[in-house]
Design a protein around this motif. Structure first.
Motif, mmCIF file in Angstrom:
data_model
loop_
_atom_site.group_PDB
_atom_site.id
_atom_site.type_symbol
_atom_site.label_atom_id
_atom_site.label_comp_id
_atom_site.label_asym_id
_atom_site.label_seq_id
_atom_site.Cartn_x
_atom_site.Cartn_y
_atom_site.Cartn_z
ATOM 1 N N UNK A 76 0.846 -1.391 0.063
ATOM 2 C CA UNK A 76 -0.031 0.202 -0.123
ATOM 3 C C UNK A 76 0.843 1.348 0.180
ATOM 4 N N UNK A 77 1.968 1.062 0.891
ATOM 5 C CA UNK A 77 2.792 2.438 0.676
ATOM 6 C C UNK A 77 3.381 2.599 -0.399
ATOM 7 N N UNK A 78 3.964 1.670 -1.320
ATOM 8 C CA UNK A 78 4.397 1.695 -2.655
ATOM 9 C C UNK A 78 3.504 2.256 -3.799
ATOM 10 N N UNK A 79 2.258 1.770 -3.429
ATOM 11 C CA UNK A 79 0.873 1.978 -4.276
ATOM 12 C C UNK A 79 0.773 3.705 -4.298
ATOM 13 N N UNK A 80 0.822 4.244 -2.989
ATOM 14 C CA UNK A 80 0.574 5.598 -2.635
ATOM 15 C C UNK A 80 1.540 6.584 -3.144
ATOM 16 N N UNK A 81 2.956 6.221 -3.092
ATOM 17 C CA UNK A 81 4.047 6.725 -3.555
ATOM 18 C C UNK A 81 3.728 6.973 -4.990
#
Length: 350
Positions: A76-81
């Protein structure tokens, strides 16, 4: 930062909570984040990354550390970035040591420039639309009528037309009913003017309960996902349907959101069309819901011997013939079985 500023921060928050450090966020970023297209989850991510910025160098926290602080997965962090990067609000670099990758580096200069552009545009629009009106006030203090001058009995003239000016012939004094209608119209326009309703405020203001960190994470999931064109409006719409069905529960609203996402219902207009189709299908399936349909009459099913006696007699004859054939077949099988038993006895006796 000087000691005076330090003391102000200590007065605002207290020493104990500041012992682990604190971050400074520009007001523009807080005020314009949603206008720049950032979701609530992306705003939270930027806040977490900013806690690692201590000087003019760019922060470089690992994705695992960000995920732990936000209580989400690294995926989810990668997707937001990636989403923030696609919106042109961050530059992402790679920090290496001896040829080995260590972590990403985040530069938010594009975000700062966007905020400044938006601030300049807002100031320009305000200056263009700005208009100052000064009140005109007649100075009557201390003036006295001269000798022989007649003093009017009314301060602004004796006739209403002289005091307030001529009234239009068609002008009517607003009644109580007219005022109430205008108030209702103003409220409706105010509601329609709200483009992005706040799901968190709606949750608390409509009796769903208190918001905890778990529920905030659940709601943020639907706000950050790509299932809907208008995620805030869709989450609020699901909660409205829950209220209409007398089920003020987030679990019920989430079930509705899951159903919409699986059936590709993307916005509020799609929801209205989907509900209309569902009602139409229900009325066709069950005519009792359709007021135009005729009431169904009960029909008793009569036996065949009452409706067609000839057919019934032929059926009885066919059944008796079939029964006779089965009986003969059964007797033949019984005779063969007896013969086999006798042969076995003879062979065992010899």
């Amino acid at each position: 930062m000087n000691s005076e500023q330090d003391s102000k921060i200590e007065l605002m928050w207290g020493n104990e909570i500041l012992d682990d450090g604190f971050s400074i966020l520009p007001n523009m970023l807080i005020r314009y984040a949603r206008k720049l297209g950032l979701t609530y989850g992306e705003i939270h991510l930027i806040n977490v990354i900013s806690t690692y910025k201590h000087d003019n160098r760019d922060p470089y926290p690992s994705q695992e550390a960000i995920a732990e602080h936000m209580d989400i997965t690294t995926r989810q962090v990668r997707k937001m970035i990636e989403s923030i990067e696609e919106k042109g609000l961050v530059m992402v670099g790679q920090r290496t040591a001896e040829g080995k990758f260590k972590s990403n580096v985040y530069n938010f200069q594009p975000l700062i420039e966007k905020c400044l552009e938006l601030q300049k545009k807002n100031r320009k629009d305000n200056e263009e639309n700005e208009e100052i009106r000064w009140k005109k006030k007649e100075n009557t203090v201390g003036t006295k009528p001269s000798y022989g001058q007649k003093v009017p009995s009314e301060p602004f003239g004796s006739e209403p037309s002289e005091r307030f000016g001529s009234l239009p012939s068609e002008q009517k004094v607003p009644t109580k009913i007219t005022k109430e209608k205008n108030n209702i119209k103003d409220k409706e326009e105010e509601v329609e003017g709200k483009e992005n309703p706040n799901p968190f405020q709606f949750y608390e203001q409509n009796g769903f309960g208190m918001l905890g960190s778990y529920l905030v994470e659940k709601i943020n999931y639907w706000l950050d996902c790509d299932f809907f064109d208008e995620p805030e409006a869709m989450v609020v719409e699901a909660m409205k349907i829950s209220i209409e069905n007398n089920v003020k529960s987030w679990k019920y609203a989430e079930t509705i959101l899951n159903d919409w996402s699986s059936k590709r219902v993307r916005n509020v207009n799609d929801v209205k069309a989907f509900i209309a189709r569902h009602k139409e299908h229900k009325s066709r399936k069950n005519p009792a819901y359709n007021y135009k349909s005729k009431p169904q009459q009960r029909k008793e099913k009569l036996p065949r011997w009452m409706t067609d006696p000839k057919q019934a007699s032929s059926d009885n004859q066919t059944n008796s013939e079939e029964l006779q054939r089965q009986k003969e077949k059964y007797e033949e099988n019984l005779r063969l079985l007896k013969e086999r038993k006798e042969q076995r006895k003879l062979s065992s006796g010899t």
